[in-house]
Design an enzyme around this catalytic site. Structure first.
Site, PDB file in Angstrom:
ATOM      1  N   TYR A  57       0.845  -1.196   0.000  1.00  0.00           N
ATOM      2  CA  TYR A  57       0.000   0.000   0.000  1.00  0.00           C
ATOM      3  C   TYR A  57       0.883   1.250   0.000  1.00  0.00           C
ATOM      4  CZ  TYR A  57      -3.303  -3.557   1.683  1.00  0.00           C
ATOM      5  OH  TYR A  57      -4.054  -4.698   1.847  1.00  0.00           O
ATOM      6  N   PRO A 204     -14.522  -6.606   2.341  1.00  0.00           N
ATOM      7  CA  PRO A 204     -15.630  -7.178   3.115  1.00  0.00           C
ATOM      8  C   PRO A 204     -17.016  -6.720   2.669  1.00  0.00           C
ATOM      9  CG  PRO A 204     -14.530  -5.469   4.380  1.00  0.00           C
ATOM     10  CD  PRO A 204     -13.700  -5.694   3.151  1.00  0.00           C
TER      11      PRO A 204
END
Length: 285
Positions: A57, A204
């Protein structure tokens, strides 16, 4: 059956089950970075005790952002990071980095960026197909013995890969793509459940699908909640080993996500949501 609010990773490291994924936080200088720092700090203020990041990231920028925002860390805060990729100037701009020297370098650099002496949960972002798994996990086991790593996890693995890994070293977490509408890795979740291994679903909430799904909208309306909150509440109710890590750069969305931990679905609502499933492949991450 009541929904548990905490989970002990590896049997001893207790965290609140609803965590925070830091991937979406902008790291470039200026107003965007200042806003990211504020969101990270607000997550901790709201009771988040599990924050997920990775070298990938921003090639370390996300880890440095979290250190700037939160160090010195609260005693109950777990920041888990991932290694296993290296930046290159060729091809797609990255390569797998699972060789022993890669892993040692990756851990040392993560420790430096996060300002830690020990990473309590270190996850292998991807298994390096060019390096024997025993070498990759053996190096992580050595680093654990040296005190640089506390616990070892994997990401985006099959049941067979998880079984092989567990024959080499103790695995305490798995991070695979999983959500209400995408349950391709249900067998991996069940394997984690059987072994009491934490399952951290990335993505999610299916992008855009929540607002477009009629059943999710109906349940949300019944509970005076949002479809995103319903999706997160379903994950928490679906399995006691699931630790969702929704990510956002918005303070309002952060508050919305955290509030999902208090949402309780009825047996009928769970039954209706359990019937939803899309096997469409998601884009690589």
């Amino acid at each position: 059956m009541p929904v548990t609010t905490t989970f002990r990773i590896g049997g001893d490291l207790e965290v609140r089950r609803l965590g925070f994924g830091a991937m979406r936080l902008p790291t470039e200088p200026g107003e965007a970075r200042a806003a990211s720092l504020a969101v990270a700090r607000r997550a901790v203020e709201l009771g988040i005790t599990l924050i997920d990041t990775a070298h990938l990231y921003g090639w370390g920028a996300n880890e440095e952002l979290l250190a700037e925002a939160l160090h010195p860390y609260p005693e109950d805060l777990l920041i888990t990071t991932k290694i296993g990729f290296a930046q290159t100037t060729e091809g797609e701009g990255w390569r797998h980095a699972g060789r022993p020297d890669d892993i040692r370098h990756g851990v040392d650099q993560a420790l430096r960026r996060l300002r830690l002496d020990r990473i309590e949960l270190l996850q292998l972002h991807r298994i390096d197909p060019e390096t024997p798994l025993a070498e990759q996990l053996g190096t992580l086991s050595e680093l654990r013995s040296e005190g640089k790593v506390g616990r070892i996890g994997l990401s985006e693995v099959t049941v067979a890969e998880l079984d092989e890994a567990r024959s080499i070293v103790d695995i305490v977490s798995v991070q695979n793509r999983y959500n209400l509408l995408d349950r391709e890795h249900e067998p991996v979740l069940k394997a984690c459940e059987a072994a009491d291994i934490a399952f951290l679903p990335w993505r999610p909430v299916a992008p855009g699908a929540a607002d477009a799904n009629a059943e999710m909208n109906a349940v949300a309306s019944e509970l005076d909640a949002t479809p995103t909150q319903v999706a997160l509440a379903w994950l928490l109710a679906h399995s006691p080993v699931i630790l969702p890590i929704p990510g956002t750069a918005s303070p309002a969305h952060l508050e919305e996500n955290v509030a999902a931990a208090d949402l309780r679905l009825t047996p009928d609502q769970l039954f209706r949501l359990d019937g939803l499933f899309s096997s469409e492949a998601a884009a690589p991450r």
